[in-house]
Design an enzyme around this catalytic site. Structure first.
Site, PDB file in Angstrom:
ATOM      1  N   HIS A 120       0.838  -1.204   0.000  1.00 22.52           N
ATOM      2  CA  HIS A 120       0.000   0.000   0.000  1.00 22.52           C
ATOM      3  C   HIS A 120       0.870   1.251   0.000  1.00 22.52           C
ATOM      4  O   HIS A 120       2.067   1.187   0.285  1.00 22.52           O
ATOM      5  CB  HIS A 120      -0.915   0.027   1.235  1.00 22.52           C
ATOM      6  CG  HIS A 120      -0.171   0.170   2.525  1.00 22.52           C
ATOM      7  ND1 HIS A 120       0.615  -0.833   3.062  1.00 22.52           N
ATOM      8  CD2 HIS A 120      -0.062   1.214   3.389  1.00 22.52           C
ATOM      9  CE1 HIS A 120       1.155  -0.428   4.189  1.00 22.52           C
ATOM     10  NE2 HIS A 120       0.779   0.832   4.418  1.00 22.52           N
ATOM     11  N   ASP A 122       0.476   5.064   1.974  1.00 19.79           N
ATOM     12  CA  ASP A 122      -0.285   5.473   3.152  1.00 19.79           C
ATOM     13  C   ASP A 122      -1.461   6.383   2.790  1.00 19.79           C
ATOM     14  O   ASP A 122      -1.304   7.373   2.056  1.00 19.79           O
ATOM     15  CB  ASP A 122       0.649   6.170   4.150  1.00 19.79           C
ATOM     16  CG  ASP A 122       1.616   5.168   4.773  1.00 19.79           C
ATOM     17  OD1 ASP A 122       1.199   4.021   5.013  1.00 19.79           O
ATOM     18  OD2 ASP A 122       2.777   5.533   4.994  1.00 19.79           O
ATOM     19  N   HIS A 268       4.778   0.145   0.247  1.00 19.68           N
ATOM     20  CA  HIS A 268       5.510  -0.632   1.243  1.00 19.68           C
ATOM     21  C   HIS A 268       4.632  -1.739   1.806  1.00 19.68           C
ATOM     22  O   HIS A 268       3.399  -1.717   1.659  1.00 19.68           O
ATOM     23  CB  HIS A 268       6.073   0.257   2.358  1.00 19.68           C
ATOM     24  CG  HIS A 268       5.049   1.043   3.104  1.00 19.68           C
ATOM     25  ND1 HIS A 268       4.423   2.148   2.575  1.00 19.68           N
ATOM     26  CD2 HIS A 268       4.526   0.891   4.336  1.00 19.68           C
ATOM     27  CE1 HIS A 268       3.575   2.641   3.454  1.00 19.68           C
ATOM     28  NE2 HIS A 268       3.604   1.891   4.530  1.00 19.68           N
ATOM     29  N   ARG A 283       4.903   6.606  14.031  1.00 15.54           N
ATOM     30  CA  ARG A 283       5.028   7.153  12.675  1.00 15.54           C
ATOM     31  C   ARG A 283       4.569   8.598  12.671  1.00 15.54           C
ATOM     32  O   ARG A 283       3.502   8.906  13.212  1.00 15.54           O
ATOM     33  CB  ARG A 283       4.181   6.345  11.700  1.00 15.54           C
ATOM     34  CG  ARG A 283       4.510   6.634  10.255  1.00 15.54           C
ATOM     35  CD  ARG A 283       3.658   5.796   9.318  1.00 15.54           C
ATOM     36  NE  ARG A 283       2.464   6.513   8.942  1.00 15.54           N
ATOM     37  CZ  ARG A 283       1.399   5.963   8.345  1.00 15.54           C
ATOM     38  NH1 ARG A 283       1.384   4.668   8.067  1.00 15.54           N
ATOM     39  NH2 ARG A 283       0.355   6.687   8.025  1.00 15.54           N
TER      40      ARG A 283
HETATM   41  C1  SIN Z   1       2.995   1.356   7.939  1.00 13.27           C
HETATM   42  O1  SIN Z   1       2.338   0.990   6.982  1.00 13.27           O
HETATM   43  O2  SIN Z   1       3.153   2.538   8.230  1.00 13.27           O
HETATM   44  C2  SIN Z   1       3.682   0.340   8.823  1.00 13.27           C
HETATM   45  C3  SIN Z   1       5.013   0.001   8.262  1.00 13.27           C
HETATM   46  C4  SIN Z   1       5.811  -0.847   9.203  1.00 13.27           C
HETATM   47  O3  SIN Z   1       5.387  -1.092  10.332  1.00 13.27           O
HETATM   48  O4  SIN Z   1       6.908  -1.251   8.810  1.00 13.27           O
END
Ligand code: SIN
Length: 292
Positions: A120, A122, A268, A283
């Site tokens: 995905h 974000d 990612h 985050r």
């Molecule tokens: C996310 O999608 O922000 C999580 C990524 C992660 O935990 O590595």
């Protein structure tokens, strides 16, 4: 069968100018295509303009950058994010107490799910999806919990010219309805509705001017202006295509590492292969513009 194999050399021939040298940081590339580990900088200290410019350039050149052995307070993490723009508020996820811009990323043995499993970008359901995300992992499992990143420039470039022509001008619906119920274990009540937005299937990066594939399995529900079964077939093909390892790097976390990815050209995928261990951090997400 490898979907990007051909008999005339690689179908995707990565062409990049040798980057100009950096004066204030070091950049160790993970692959020629995506990912760079940055050295020589302590993000808890004020960054000079030159260092800031070089980090910004390293992000544009590597799409996702990594920092090791950083020791930031929550406020320093937020302040680092603010250097790159206003901060984004997540429409659903839990945040640190009193800090709505500091999203909690946490999974342990009792978690019903972990963030970011599946490819995905974000919050692409927002009208103005985030420009970038800065993930600071403080606690790591003994093994596992890697995050995979994929270049959507490379995925776009590797498409056939006919497919590029087909996708040109198409838009797709991105929907955040799947957030419903997702954070119930944190005691977060659902909202009456979640964001939904229409974006180009191929977007142009506002800084580099390069084209990137901008559909993702996490949020994109359908391509508009074509029959539903055609949309499903094309999206299925694009998701399969973009997940080719050729376009990827994989980051192995250590405690106190940071990954900063550019959501405009990267997807990612976080691995939840470490159950029953704990992986935890925060985050900070930098707001972005409407894709074009
Ligand atoms: C996310 O999608 O922000 C999580 C990524 C992660 O935990 O590595």
């Amino acid at each position: 069968m490898d979907p990007v194999r051909s008999n005339n050399g690689p179908r995707y021939k990565h062409m990049a100018d040798e980057p100009a040298p950096y004066d204030t940081i070091t950049v160790d590339k993970l692959t020629p295509i995506i990912g760079g580990e940055i050295g020589g900088v302590d993000l808890s200290k004020p960054l000079g303009n030159r260092t800031f410019d070089e980090i910004h350039r390293a992000l544009a050149e590597n799409l996702v950058i990594f920092f090791r052995d950083q020791h930031l307070t929550e406020d320093q993490h937020l302040a680092f994010g603010r250097l790159f723009g206003e901060l984004h508020l997540h429409p659903a996820a839990p945040h640190a107490p009193g800090k709505p811009e500091l999203m909690i990323i946490h999974a342990d043995k009792d978690s019903p799910r972990a963030n970011g499993e599946g490819w995905h970008t974000d919050v692409s359901c927002d009208e103005e999806p985030p420009m970038g995300s800065i993930l600071y992992i403080r606690k790591c499992p003994p093994r596992g919990g890697d995050t995979l990143f994929a270049s959507m420039y490379a995925a776009y470039e590797a498409l056939s010219d006919r497919m590029k022509t087909y996708l040109d001008g198409l838009t797709a619906i991105h929907d955040g309805e799947h957030y419903r119920g997702q954070y119930a274990n944190y005691g977060i009540a659902d909202k009456p509705s979640y964001p939904r937005a229409e974006h180009p299937v191929v977007r142009t990066h506002p800084v580099t001017g390069k084209k990137a594939l901008y559909v993702n399995a996490g949020f994109t529900r359908r391509i508009l202006g074509v029959p539903r079964d055609e949309s499903e077939g094309i999206l299925r093909y694009l998701y399969h295509h973009m997940a080719n390892p050729l376009f990827q790097c994989r980051f192995r976390w250590q405690e106190n590492s940071i990954a900063f990815w550019d959501n405009r050209c990267v997807q990612h995928h976080a691995m939840w292969d470490y159950w029953p261990h704990t992986r935890s951090g925060n985050r900070v997400t930098v707001a972005g513009d409407r894709p074009f």
